[in-house]
Motif scaffolding. Structure first.
Motif, PDB file in Angstrom:
ATOM      1  N   UNK A 154      10.205 -19.877  22.013  1.00  0.00           N
ATOM      2  CA  UNK A 154      10.302 -18.826  20.966  1.00  0.00           C
ATOM      3  C   UNK A 154      10.819 -19.485  19.690  1.00  0.00           C
ATOM      4  N   UNK A 155      11.569 -20.426  19.754  1.00  0.00           N
ATOM      5  CA  UNK A 155      12.164 -21.177  18.517  1.00  0.00           C
ATOM      6  C   UNK A 155      10.938 -22.086  17.859  1.00  0.00           C
ATOM      7  N   UNK A 156      10.112 -22.369  18.593  1.00  0.00           N
ATOM      8  CA  UNK A 156       8.992 -23.365  18.105  1.00  0.00           C
ATOM      9  C   UNK A 156       8.103 -22.397  17.356  1.00  0.00           C
ATOM     10  N   UNK A 201       5.106 -11.834  23.219  1.00  0.00           N
ATOM     11  CA  UNK A 201       4.358 -10.861  22.862  1.00  0.00           C
ATOM     12  C   UNK A 201       4.686 -10.111  21.447  1.00  0.00           C
ATOM     13  N   UNK A 202       3.503  -9.792  20.838  1.00  0.00           N
ATOM     14  CA  UNK A 202       3.501  -9.084  19.665  1.00  0.00           C
ATOM     15  C   UNK A 202       3.536 -10.038  18.412  1.00  0.00           C
ATOM     16  N   UNK A 203       3.851 -11.539  18.750  1.00  0.00           N
ATOM     17  CA  UNK A 203       3.969 -12.435  17.617  1.00  0.00           C
ATOM     18  C   UNK A 203       2.645 -13.298  17.601  1.00  0.00           C
ATOM     19  N   UNK A 204       1.644 -13.010  18.389  1.00  0.00           N
ATOM     20  CA  UNK A 204       0.505 -13.905  18.356  1.00  0.00           C
ATOM     21  C   UNK A 204      -0.411 -13.896  19.808  1.00  0.00           C
ATOM     22  N   UNK A 205      -1.244 -14.693  19.787  1.00  0.00           N
ATOM     23  CA  UNK A 205      -2.063 -14.833  21.252  1.00  0.00           C
ATOM     24  C   UNK A 205      -2.426 -16.036  21.562  1.00  0.00           C
ATOM     25  N   UNK A 229       0.233 -14.858  14.685  1.00  0.00           N
ATOM     26  CA  UNK A 229      -0.700 -13.827  14.025  1.00  0.00           C
ATOM     27  C   UNK A 229      -0.576 -14.026  12.484  1.00  0.00           C
ATOM     28  N   UNK A 230      -1.526 -13.602  11.918  1.00  0.00           N
ATOM     29  CA  UNK A 230      -1.470 -13.778  10.585  1.00  0.00           C
ATOM     30  C   UNK A 230      -0.973 -12.491   9.808  1.00  0.00           C
TER      31      UNK A 230
END
Length: 230
Positions: A154-156, A201-205, A229-230
């Motif tokens: 999460x911090x990375x 979840x929700x931050x990218x994929x 995500x951009x």
């Protein structure tokens, strides 16, 4: 009969088992180790670092392959982070093989970090606001040293620019069977991927999983690539 002489890794592992007094927890393709307290975890990791200081697991050829991948997906790479680099070779190799002469910083929990260029003493579980949204990539082959992998990942991800990528090596040394008091986290490939999907979840994929086991025989690794995500 004289005791058989142990190599540096086996000595470090023996000492870690004696120091850690850790509880092994297995669940759903994941293995973690619970230490009595944070100080014990830190002391075990620092001692292990010093015992293995002249050992090198990752090969330059692997980092060169990763640089080719990064050069292909980004127009330029300005900044990268490597977590758990021991003596700083990974960041040196990234700087050598990326095309844009980027800044690449490595982190290491041990005070030995001060001995090596572009390396800072830092527990990779922690958040550094100075790095937020700065990195094109965050790389680690040492994620199996995490006692709280979801916190670390999460911090990375906070360090990544929009569109930046998290690169996690996956070798047989990071499987559940390989986890121990010194390398406290192990996962099946699927469990690692599932953890990233769930915890981020929700931050990218997940972007893809590279498989270079047949093309780089000196470092047989897959690489899990997660993209912000951009």
């Amino acid at each position: 009969m004289a005791e058989k002489k142990l190599g540096p890794y086996k000595r470090a592992l023996r000492d870690a088992e004696e120091k850690a007094n850790a509880t092994r927890v297995e669940k759903g393709g994941l293995v973690t180790h619970e230490y009595p307290d944070y100080e014990t975890y830190r002391d075990v990791q620092v001692a292990g670092n010093k015992a293995k200081l002249r050992m090198q697991f990752v090969k330059e050829s692997h980092i060169e392959n990763l640089c080719g991948y990064l050069n292909d997906i980004f127009s330029s790479v300005d900044f990268g982070l490597c977590h758990g680099t021991r003596r700083g070779l990974e960041q040196a190799w990234f700087k050598a093989h990326l095309s844009n002469d980027p800044t690449v910083i490595g982190t290491e929990i041990s005070d030995t970090a001060s001995q090596f260029p572009d390396t800072v003493q830092f527990d990779f579980h922690d958040d550094n606001p100075d790095w937020h949204d700065k990195a094109n990539f965050v790389y680690s082959n040492s994620w199996d040293h995490a006692f709280d992998p979801e916190k670390a990942f999460g911090n990375w991800v906070k360090s990544l620019k929009p569109g930046g990528v998290l690169l996690l090596d996956y070798t047989k040394g990071q499987s559940p069977d390989a986890a121990n008091a010194l390398d406290p986290f192990g996962a099946t490939l699927q469990a690692l991927q599932d953890m990233l999907v769930h915890s981020l979840k929700g931050q990218g994929q997940l972007r893809e999983t590279l498989d270079w086991r047949k093309t780089n025989k000196e470092y047989r690794s897959r690489v899990v690539v997660w993209q912000k995500k951009t």
